[in-house]
Design an enzyme around this catalytic site. Structure first.
Site, short mmCIF file in Angstrom:
data_model
loop_
_atom_site.label_atom_id
_atom_site.label_comp_id
_atom_site.label_asym_id
_atom_site.label_seq_id
_atom_site.Cartn_x
_atom_site.Cartn_y
_atom_site.Cartn_z
N LYS A 11 0.81 -1.23 0.00
CA LYS A 11 0.00 0.00 0.00
C LYS A 11 0.85 1.28 0.00
CE LYS A 11 -3.96 -2.15 2.31
NZ LYS A 11 -5.00 -1.97 3.35
N TYR A 51 -12.57 -1.93 -3.64
CA TYR A 51 -13.04 -2.06 -2.26
C TYR A 51 -14.56 -1.92 -2.15
CZ TYR A 51 -8.40 -2.11 -0.04
OH TYR A 51 -7.14 -2.45 0.40
N ASN A 114 -2.09 0.31 6.67
CA ASN A 114 -1.54 -0.92 7.25
C ASN A 114 -0.67 -1.72 6.28
OD1 ASN A 114 -3.58 -1.85 5.65
ND2 ASN A 114 -4.62 -3.07 7.23
N GLU A 128 -9.86 -10.71 -7.37
CA GLU A 128 -8.90 -9.61 -7.20
C GLU A 128 -7.75 -9.73 -8.20
OE1 GLU A 128 -9.92 -8.86 -2.48
OE2 GLU A 128 -7.96 -9.69 -2.99
P1 CMP Z 1 -7.47 -4.46 3.73
O1 CMP Z 1 -7.00 -5.84 4.02
O2 CMP Z 1 -6.89 -3.78 2.55
O3 CMP Z 1 -9.07 -4.50 3.56
C1 CMP Z 1 -9.90 -3.42 3.89
C2 CMP Z 1 -9.16 -2.29 4.50
O4 CMP Z 1 -9.94 -1.35 5.17
C3 CMP Z 1 -8.24 -2.83 5.57
O5 CMP Z 1 -7.20 -3.56 5.02
C4 CMP Z 1 -7.84 -1.55 6.29
O6 CMP Z 1 -6.76 -0.90 5.67
C5 CMP Z 1 -9.09 -0.71 6.10
N1 CMP Z 1 -9.77 -0.58 7.39
C6 CMP Z 1 -10.32 -1.55 8.12
N2 CMP Z 1 -10.84 -1.04 9.26
C7 CMP Z 1 -10.61 0.30 9.21
C8 CMP Z 1 -10.88 1.37 10.09
N3 CMP Z 1 -11.53 1.17 11.24
N4 CMP Z 1 -10.49 2.60 9.72
C9 CMP Z 1 -9.85 2.82 8.55
N5 CMP Z 1 -9.56 1.82 7.67
C10 CMP Z 1 -9.92 0.58 8.01
#
Ligand code: CMP
Length: 140
Positions: A11, A51, A114, A128
């Site tokens: 990311k 998403y 993350n 995906e």
């Molecule tokens: P990812 O595995 O890419 O799938 C969905 C993403 O939403 C997740 O990782 C996080 O980066 C994001 N995400 C999940 N929970 C939250 C949150 N509470 N606030 C902001 N982003 C979130």
């Protein structure tokens, strides 16, 4: 155990800090093979489509803004039980809960920023992968 493919994204928070190689080293050390990889800069609309399952969540707009804020590296990882193995390597979504040694424990900045995404099931992995790659780009 079955040879599987999973989809992964390095990311924007990680590409900004030049962590692509460090994250790829974790995948390779754990026995996953990078069978396709490219660096792209998504539009907000492209991130939104990827998403769309989260479109009702309160963090959806912030997530799409972030994912289109800088380049990402999209990849296909192959190996025995690649989907589960990649989720182990990544660690929990929230870095505060991620096990020591995982990508998110070492590199993630917050639950939103993350560092990595990984598919959660065979059906989503197939969808995906097909969103970003054509068959000719997958070189096992
Ligand atoms: P990812 O595995 O890419 O799938 C969905 C993403 O939403 C997740 O990782 C996080 O980066 C994001 N995400 C999940 N929970 C939250 C949150 N509470 N606030 C902001 N982003 C979130």
């Amino acid at each position: 155990m079955a040879l599987e493919r999973t989809f992964s994204i390095i990311k924007p928070d990680a590409t900004r800090r030049n962590l692509t190689g460090a994250i790829n080293a974790k995948f390779e050390e754990a026995g996953l093979r990078i069978v396709a990889q490219k660096r792209i800069h998504m539009t907000k609309a492209q991130a939104g489509k990827f998403y769309e399952v989260h479109q009702e969540r309160p963090f959806y707009d912030e997530l799409c803004e972030f994912m289109s804020s800088a380049p990402v590296v999209v990849q296909v990882l192959e190996g025995e039980d690649a989907i589960a193995k990649n989720r182990e390597i990544m660690g929990a979504t929230n870095p505060a809960d991620a096990a020591p040694g995982t990508v998110r424990a070492e590199f993630a900045e917050s639950v939103g920023e993350n560092s990595v995404h990984g598919s959660d099931a065979p059906e989503t992995a197939a969808q995906e992968i097909a969103y970003f790659f054509s068959g000719i780009e997958l070189v096992g």
